[in-house]
Design an enzyme around this catalytic site. Sequence first.
Site, PDB file in Angstrom:
ATOM      1  N   CYS A  28     -41.439  -0.505  13.072  1.00 45.08           N
ATOM      2  CA  CYS A  28     -41.445  -1.824  13.761  1.00 45.08           C
ATOM      3  C   CYS A  28     -42.762  -2.658  13.613  1.00 45.08           C
ATOM      4  O   CYS A  28     -43.314  -2.185  14.529  1.00 45.08           O
ATOM      5  CB  CYS A  28     -40.589  -1.599  14.879  1.00 45.08           C
ATOM      6  SG  CYS A  28     -40.824  -2.882  15.904  1.00 45.08           S
ATOM      7  N   CYS A  31     -43.718  -3.826  17.178  1.00 42.76           N
ATOM      8  CA  CYS A  31     -44.242  -2.848  18.009  1.00 42.76           C
ATOM      9  C   CYS A  31     -45.509  -2.418  17.645  1.00 42.76           C
ATOM     10  O   CYS A  31     -46.208  -2.232  18.776  1.00 42.76           O
ATOM     11  CB  CYS A  31     -43.268  -1.444  17.689  1.00 42.76           C
ATOM     12  SG  CYS A  31     -41.487  -1.704  17.892  1.00 42.76           S
TER      13      CYS A  31
END
Length: 105
Positions: A28, A31
Amino acid sequence: METIQSVNQLNNLINNENVIVLFSADWCPDCRVIEPVLPEIEEAYPDYSLVLVDRDEFIDLCREKDIFGIPSFIAYKDGKEAGRFVSKDRKTKEEIIEFIEGLDG
């Protein structure tokens, strides 16, 4: 930040500590953007333990908790959900701090 290894471990933390659960994944990009600021945030809010749940390892848990986008946060206090910052959008340091400061107590 502790990485959760089992649902039992997470449930134990939720029932015995004030925790903020970060749902994330290695792949991600949003993230990864917030990763560098997490230690600073964790240090600034010692009333909560910040723990990481890998979305890919705990996909059923994510479904159960209605986590359909990452990074997402759910805070627990006294064994109950105290707040959630859940969406597929990128989070900024300021937004994460605002979320934590908005938690009751």
